[in-house]
Scaffold this active site. Sequence first.
Site, PDB file in Angstrom:
ATOM      1  N   ARG A  17       0.861  -1.317   0.103  1.00 43.98           N
ATOM      2  CA  ARG A  17       0.023   0.099   0.107  1.00 43.98           C
ATOM      3  C   ARG A  17       0.952   1.265  -0.055  1.00 43.98           C
ATOM      4  O   ARG A  17       2.083   1.227   0.327  1.00 43.98           O
ATOM      5  CB  ARG A  17      -0.814  -0.086   1.251  1.00 43.98           C
ATOM      6  CG  ARG A  17      -1.747  -1.133   1.418  1.00 43.98           C
ATOM      7  CD  ARG A  17      -2.782  -1.238   2.542  1.00 43.98           C
ATOM      8  NE  ARG A  17      -2.085  -1.214   3.751  1.00 43.98           N
ATOM      9  CZ  ARG A  17      -2.501  -0.871   4.922  1.00 43.98           C
ATOM     10  NH1 ARG A  17      -3.835  -0.819   5.181  1.00 43.98           N
ATOM     11  NH2 ARG A  17      -1.761  -0.990   6.084  1.00 43.98           N
ATOM     12  N   GLY A  18       0.117   2.420  -0.094  1.00 43.61           N
ATOM     13  CA  GLY A  18       0.932   3.700  -0.242  1.00 43.61           C
ATOM     14  C   GLY A  18       2.085   3.922  -0.796  1.00 43.61           C
ATOM     15  O   GLY A  18       2.126   3.655  -2.101  1.00 43.61           O
ATOM     16  N   VAL A  66       9.900  -7.199   8.616  1.00 51.30           N
ATOM     17  CA  VAL A  66      11.478  -7.075   8.494  1.00 51.30           C
ATOM     18  C   VAL A  66      12.288  -6.733   9.744  1.00 51.30           C
ATOM     19  O   VAL A  66      13.339  -6.687   9.941  1.00 51.30           O
ATOM     20  CB  VAL A  66      11.672  -5.827   7.488  1.00 51.30           C
ATOM     21  CG1 VAL A  66      11.182  -6.357   6.144  1.00 51.30           C
ATOM     22  CG2 VAL A  66      11.057  -4.538   7.998  1.00 51.30           C
ATOM     23  N   ASN A  92      11.322   0.606   2.540  1.00 50.54           N
ATOM     24  CA  ASN A  92      10.188   1.468   3.000  1.00 50.54           C
ATOM     25  C   ASN A  92       9.227   1.026   4.029  1.00 50.54           C
ATOM     26  O   ASN A  92       8.621   1.824   4.633  1.00 50.54           O
ATOM     27  CB  ASN A  92       9.294   1.521   1.633  1.00 50.54           C
ATOM     28  CG  ASN A  92       7.802   1.911   1.990  1.00 50.54           C
ATOM     29  OD1 ASN A  92       7.648   3.264   1.731  1.00 50.54           O
ATOM     30  ND2 ASN A  92       6.929   1.053   1.830  1.00 50.54           N
ATOM     31  N   TYR A 154       6.318  11.536  18.673  1.00 50.12           N
ATOM     32  CA  TYR A 154       7.226  10.820  17.617  1.00 50.12           C
ATOM     33  C   TYR A 154       8.451  10.561  18.045  1.00 50.12           C
ATOM     34  O   TYR A 154       9.167  10.107  17.274  1.00 50.12           O
ATOM     35  CB  TYR A 154       7.219  11.766  16.449  1.00 50.12           C
ATOM     36  CG  TYR A 154       7.330  11.212  15.024  1.00 50.12           C
ATOM     37  CD1 TYR A 154       6.400  10.720  14.333  1.00 50.12           C
ATOM     38  CD2 TYR A 154       8.480  11.384  14.417  1.00 50.12           C
ATOM     39  CE1 TYR A 154       6.365  10.111  13.134  1.00 50.12           C
ATOM     40  CE2 TYR A 154       8.527  10.963  13.015  1.00 50.12           C
ATOM     41  CZ  TYR A 154       7.565  10.347  12.454  1.00 50.12           C
ATOM     42  OH  TYR A 154       7.756   9.830  11.281  1.00 50.12           O
ATOM     43  N   LYS A 161      14.318   7.002  12.745  1.00 47.79           N
ATOM     44  CA  LYS A 161      14.437   7.771  11.318  1.00 47.79           C
ATOM     45  C   LYS A 161      15.927   8.229  11.384  1.00 47.79           C
ATOM     46  O   LYS A 161      16.755   8.352  10.596  1.00 47.79           O
ATOM     47  CB  LYS A 161      13.345   8.554  10.936  1.00 47.79           C
ATOM     48  CG  LYS A 161      11.893   7.773  10.970  1.00 47.79           C
ATOM     49  CD  LYS A 161      12.138   6.987   9.604  1.00 47.79           C
ATOM     50  CE  LYS A 161      10.712   6.363   9.166  1.00 47.79           C
ATOM     51  NZ  LYS A 161      10.842   5.449   8.194  1.00 47.79           N
ATOM     52  N   THR A 192      -1.673   9.752   1.345  1.00 46.80           N
ATOM     53  CA  THR A 192      -1.894   8.227   1.242  1.00 46.80           C
ATOM     54  C   THR A 192      -3.346   7.750   2.181  1.00 46.80           C
ATOM     55  O   THR A 192      -3.792   8.568   2.763  1.00 46.80           O
ATOM     56  CB  THR A 192      -0.827   7.649   2.095  1.00 46.80           C
ATOM     57  OG1 THR A 192      -0.608   7.974   3.449  1.00 46.80           O
ATOM     58  CG2 THR A 192       0.542   7.881   1.249  1.00 46.80           C
TER      59      THR A 192
END
Length: 258
Positions: A17-18, A66, A92, A154, A161, A192
């Site tokens: 998706r996305g 993953v 991703n 976050y 990240k 998305t």
Amino acid sequence: MEKIFQNKIALVTGSGRGIGRAIALHFAQHGADVIINFFRNRAPAEETAREVEKLGRRALLVKADVGDLDDLNRLFDETENKFGGLDIFIHNAASGYNRPALEQKPKGWDWTMNINARALLFAAQRATPLMEKRGGGKIVSISSPGSTRVLPDYVVVGASKAALESLTRYLGVELISKGINVNAVSPGVVETDALNHFASMGNQDAILQNFIAQVPAGRLITPEEVAEVVAFLCTPAASMIVGQTIAIDGGYTLPISK
């Protein structure tokens, strides 16, 4: 359409998706065979695989988390068994537990870091010999403005990240001598299903308009635009781009305030 990736083999994690789906289909449209990876949602991943095959390319569908090293290794085992090598790896797949820093749990830290950051390092270890068989390759990861900017709740995703971008620099320097370019892209607010789901929990139009108002370009980024930049980093034209994180945000992260 020019087949700039004719007969290349591309593995895209989280590609049901996305953004991942857009990247997978972009590579297929330009001639690549694609390994489609998913973990929870099989139906959209199967649909992505069917779309790849409609484009006349081969698709391999692999369910794998993953963030789990056994699953990650199996993903590369199946890729090697099917195709014998690899030209392009797109990291991703992403996840995260969004909570304030003082409420974050060790499980949330481990889960998020393993999927978003650790997977890149150990995927690169597996991808490298498969790429060397084919004379080199490209590795591109999807990052986030939260790697350097502070976003609400976050903390662990932002830290993961930031680690991903650091790994991109280290891998970029180490692997370029093997003919493997490693880079990342950092999209801003992308249109998305996930964004629409988030907006649906409140006043959808108001939330989306608030996002758009913060983008100097005046609109959201599309998954296809992210795919275009990812694909560029996988072309010979980008052969001297090494260890960089490219922002795709319409100027979103530049102003101090509005």
